[in-house]
Design an enzyme around this catalytic site. Sequence first.
Site, PDB file in Angstrom:
ATOM      1  N   GLU A 149       5.632 -44.664  -3.368  1.00 41.35           N
ATOM      2  CA  GLU A 149       4.888 -44.185  -2.207  1.00 41.35           C
ATOM      3  C   GLU A 149       5.618 -42.976  -1.613  1.00 41.35           C
ATOM      4  O   GLU A 149       6.806 -43.040  -1.322  1.00 41.35           O
ATOM      5  CB  GLU A 149       4.787 -45.289  -1.150  1.00 41.35           C
ATOM      6  CG  GLU A 149       3.957 -44.859   0.059  1.00 41.35           C
ATOM      7  CD  GLU A 149       3.875 -45.944   1.150  1.00 41.35           C
ATOM      8  OE1 GLU A 149       4.921 -46.435   1.580  1.00 41.35           O
ATOM      9  OE2 GLU A 149       2.741 -46.266   1.556  1.00 41.35           O
TER      10      GLU A 149
ATOM     11  N   LYS B 221       6.523 -54.477  19.694  1.00 37.26           N
ATOM     12  CA  LYS B 221       7.491 -53.406  19.486  1.00 37.26           C
ATOM     13  C   LYS B 221       6.820 -52.296  18.679  1.00 37.26           C
ATOM     14  O   LYS B 221       6.549 -52.433  17.493  1.00 37.26           O
ATOM     15  CB  LYS B 221       8.710 -53.944  18.716  1.00 37.26           C
ATOM     16  CG  LYS B 221       9.818 -52.898  18.555  1.00 37.26           C
ATOM     17  CD  LYS B 221       9.975 -52.506  17.096  1.00 37.26           C
ATOM     18  CE  LYS B 221      10.992 -51.422  16.883  1.00 37.26           C
ATOM     19  NZ  LYS B 221      10.489 -50.066  17.215  1.00 37.26           N
TER      20      LYS B 221
ATOM     21  N   CYS C 280      -1.509 -45.880   4.746  1.00 38.19           N
ATOM     22  CA  CYS C 280      -1.110 -46.871   3.731  1.00 38.19           C
ATOM     23  C   CYS C 280      -2.150 -46.907   2.621  1.00 38.19           C
ATOM     24  O   CYS C 280      -1.836 -47.228   1.484  1.00 38.19           O
ATOM     25  CB  CYS C 280      -0.961 -48.242   4.371  1.00 38.19           C
ATOM     26  SG  CYS C 280      -2.405 -48.737   5.293  1.00 38.19           S
TER      27      CYS C 280
ATOM     28  N   GLU D 282       1.953 -56.354   6.099  1.00 37.27           N
ATOM     29  CA  GLU D 282       1.125 -55.382   5.364  1.00 37.27           C
ATOM     30  C   GLU D 282       1.959 -54.125   5.177  1.00 37.27           C
ATOM     31  O   GLU D 282       2.471 -53.565   6.141  1.00 37.27           O
ATOM     32  CB  GLU D 282      -0.186 -55.092   6.100  1.00 37.27           C
ATOM     33  CG  GLU D 282      -1.181 -56.262   6.038  1.00 37.27           C
ATOM     34  CD  GLU D 282      -1.501 -56.755   4.637  1.00 37.27           C
ATOM     35  OE1 GLU D 282      -1.498 -55.942   3.687  1.00 37.27           O
ATOM     36  OE2 GLU D 282      -1.728 -57.973   4.464  1.00 37.27           O
TER      37      GLU D 282
HETATM   38  P1  NAP Z   1       8.940 -48.815   8.830  1.00 34.88           P
HETATM   39  O1  NAP Z   1      10.039 -47.860   8.796  1.00 34.88           O
HETATM   40  O2  NAP Z   1       8.991 -50.013   7.945  1.00 34.88           O
HETATM   41  O3  NAP Z   1       8.772 -49.273  10.355  1.00 34.88           O
HETATM   42  C1  NAP Z   1       7.744 -50.130  10.794  1.00 34.88           C
HETATM   43  C2  NAP Z   1       8.176 -50.811  12.073  1.00 34.88           C
HETATM   44  O4  NAP Z   1       9.278 -51.683  11.799  1.00 34.88           O
HETATM   45  C3  NAP Z   1       8.650 -49.852  13.152  1.00 34.88           C
HETATM   46  O5  NAP Z   1       8.267 -50.330  14.416  1.00 34.88           O
HETATM   47  C4  NAP Z   1      10.155 -49.915  12.988  1.00 34.88           C
HETATM   48  O6  NAP Z   1      10.864 -49.541  14.141  1.00 34.88           O
HETATM   49  C5  NAP Z   1      10.352 -51.380  12.687  1.00 34.88           C
HETATM   50  N1  NAP Z   1      11.622 -51.724  12.042  1.00 34.88           N
HETATM   51  C6  NAP Z   1      12.511 -50.904  11.432  1.00 34.88           C
HETATM   52  N2  NAP Z   1      13.567 -51.621  10.984  1.00 34.88           N
HETATM   53  C7  NAP Z   1      13.333 -52.916  11.320  1.00 34.88           C
HETATM   54  C8  NAP Z   1      14.050 -54.139  11.123  1.00 34.88           C
HETATM   55  N3  NAP Z   1      15.222 -54.174  10.487  1.00 34.88           N
HETATM   56  N4  NAP Z   1      13.511 -55.293  11.596  1.00 34.88           N
HETATM   57  C9  NAP Z   1      12.320 -55.290  12.215  1.00 34.88           C
HETATM   58  N5  NAP Z   1      11.601 -54.155  12.435  1.00 34.88           N
HETATM   59  C10 NAP Z   1      12.101 -52.997  11.984  1.00 34.88           C
HETATM   60  O7  NAP Z   1       7.548 -48.099   8.523  1.00 34.88           O
HETATM   61  P2  NAP Z   1       7.044 -46.704   9.140  1.00 34.88           P
HETATM   62  O8  NAP Z   1       7.888 -45.634   8.589  1.00 34.88           O
HETATM   63  O9  NAP Z   1       6.905 -46.825  10.605  1.00 34.88           O
HETATM   64  O10 NAP Z   1       5.556 -46.643   8.554  1.00 34.88           O
HETATM   65  C11 NAP Z   1       5.238 -46.197   7.279  1.00 34.88           C
HETATM   66  C12 NAP Z   1       5.025 -47.365   6.316  1.00 34.88           C
HETATM   67  O11 NAP Z   1       4.036 -48.250   6.834  1.00 34.88           O
HETATM   68  C13 NAP Z   1       4.488 -46.935   4.968  1.00 34.88           C
HETATM   69  O12 NAP Z   1       5.174 -47.613   3.947  1.00 34.88           O
HETATM   70  C14 NAP Z   1       3.024 -47.370   5.004  1.00 34.88           C
HETATM   71  O13 NAP Z   1       2.443 -47.602   3.752  1.00 34.88           O
HETATM   72  C15 NAP Z   1       3.098 -48.603   5.815  1.00 34.88           C
HETATM   73  N6  NAP Z   1       1.794 -48.940   6.402  1.00 34.88           N
HETATM   74  C16 NAP Z   1       1.092 -50.005   5.904  1.00 34.88           C
HETATM   75  C17 NAP Z   1      -0.159 -50.333   6.420  1.00 34.88           C
HETATM   76  C18 NAP Z   1      -0.926 -51.519   5.914  1.00 34.88           C
HETATM   77  O14 NAP Z   1      -1.776 -52.022   6.647  1.00 34.88           O
HETATM   78  N7  NAP Z   1      -0.685 -51.981   4.705  1.00 34.88           N
HETATM   79  C19 NAP Z   1      -0.712 -49.555   7.442  1.00 34.88           C
HETATM   80  C20 NAP Z   1       0.018 -48.453   7.910  1.00 34.88           C
HETATM   81  C21 NAP Z   1       1.268 -48.168   7.390  1.00 34.88           C
HETATM   82  P3  NAP Z   1      11.412 -48.004  14.321  1.00 34.88           P
HETATM   83  O15 NAP Z   1      10.218 -47.145  14.387  1.00 34.88           O
HETATM   84  O16 NAP Z   1      12.145 -48.090  15.608  1.00 34.88           O
HETATM   85  O17 NAP Z   1      12.284 -47.735  13.136  1.00 34.88           O
END
Ligand code: NAP
Length: 480
Positions: A380, A174, A283, A249
């Site tokens: 963040e 997904k 991240c 992560e």
């Molecule tokens: P996010 O809002 O947490 O979304 C990540 C994924 O989870 C998306 O595919 C999202 O779908 C899905 N999702 C949302 N609600 C969910 C739920 N209730 N159950 C299961 N999945 C769900 O994060 P983002 O805004 O896409 O990305 C930014 C974040 O990612 C930042 O905090 C960044 O630090 C972190 N990040 C971490 C790393 C690492 O390796 N540590 C690398 C890159 C990014 P939708 O898009 O459809 O909402």
Amino acid sequence: MQNYKNFIDGEWVDSSDGKTFENRNPAKLDDVLGTFPLATVGDVERAIDAANAALPAWANMPAPNRGAILDKVSRILDARMGEIATVLTREEGKTLAEATGEVTRARDIFRYHSGEGWRAGGAVIPSNTNGELLYTRREPLGVVALVTPWNFPIAIPAWKMAPALAYGNTVVFKPASFTPQTALMLIEALIEAGIPKGVVNFVTGSGRTVGDTLVGSPKVHGVSFTGSVSVGMGIYEKAMKNLTRVQLEMGGKNPTIVLKDANIDTAVKMTVAGGFGLTGQACTATSRVIVEESIADEYAKAMVAAARSLKVGNGLEGGVQMGPAVSQDQLQTDLEYIGIGQKEGAKLLVGGSQAGDGGYYVQPTVFDHVESQMRIGQEEIFGPVISIIRAKDFEDALAKANGIGFGLAAAVITNDLQKAFQFANRIDAGVVKINEPTTGLALQAPFGGFKHSSANTFKEQGQAAIEFYTRTKTIYVGHG
Ligand code: NAP
Ligand code: MG
């Protein structure tokens, strides 16, 4: 406008209730790339069933044969490099150079893991009796759900999917809703490479519906998630009910310490790359620069000049060094935090506003005199906002660097060998850089954070990935 589909059980399909969402360019708001299905709970359940049905044959295929398919994927990504990178820039916003770097990385990840078919094996352990063979066997975990963020829309799916497939797992993937097309192009490469029906399933739609169904399913054996802390924590709680293996992560608030012996140009170069590269949407982005007081004025002055000179704009245009925020929400978050920083009494040195028009642009922003307990020093932001925090000495800088709930990446800029190693040993972060930006990772090395940046369970990337994507069986053979 193109209406893209999901890929379930070897077929391209619409959402069963016909609902879709739009995919827009954050640099050019009237540019719609296409629509994607809003998958239903039933669609996701079908994808999970297809992955379970495909599992025995895929798991039993000799590993080098699976590897051959991954090798083909790598070559297809190479051939379609320019096309995929352009779509990536159009849907996510990063510059074409950054996007090309990311697709190159995805290509190399598949190449790396294609070789795992020949390498990954178990161990033979000395037995305590004669006439016994004691050995371990690595088996695939089973059906894995991959849930990924928008900021690396092909590299992160690749670094989860390539090891998942190499070790014999089947996948339900997904992607983030802001970046479904880059993800779909990866699926196209897998299909062209000959991935058998049901081994990889692709479902787009809301995180709540698709993500929740995947994470809550007893027919899913592992969940690998990259994204925000709040979503990750919800996933952990839900997956635990079925004792599903989880890898998370998540976010960071990554420090770079600049010690007083540092070359200022090097410090500026490393923190501009780490803080403003990828529009600060990494991240591992540098968001706190902890500088020894005696050189802080000089560093701050050089940062103002560097931030002013960056060209912000549409990442498809030549000369542009920083693209837009990914979305209206992310732009709003960036601007809100800039306002919070000013209210908290930090000194805004440069930037702070929206930039240009027609897209979600924000200026590269630097705050000075940030206290480490301020919200802009702790939370963040995920945008191009750097906070300079002044420190009395090395010990004070280290305490400030560690005085936070996150622990993803951290850097130090110094030529003092002793302090560099003290930093490496004492910093609470999963990735440590010396005289390098906090961003940038080697695909063959373990990756993962500490503290609230991670579930602290399994590392990703390189050979470390085998631990999450396999289970180990111990076999005693009495032959005496
Ligand atoms: P996010 O809002 O947490 O979304 C990540 C994924 O989870 C998306 O595919 C999202 O779908 C899905 N999702 C949302 N609600 C969910 C739920 N209730 N159950 C299961 N999945 C769900 O994060 P983002 O805004 O896409 O990305 C930014 C974040 O990612 C930042 O905090 C960044 O630090 C972190 N990040 C971490 C790393 C690492 O390796 N540590 C690398 C890159 C990014 P939708 O898009 O459809 O909402
Ligand atoms: Mg989000």
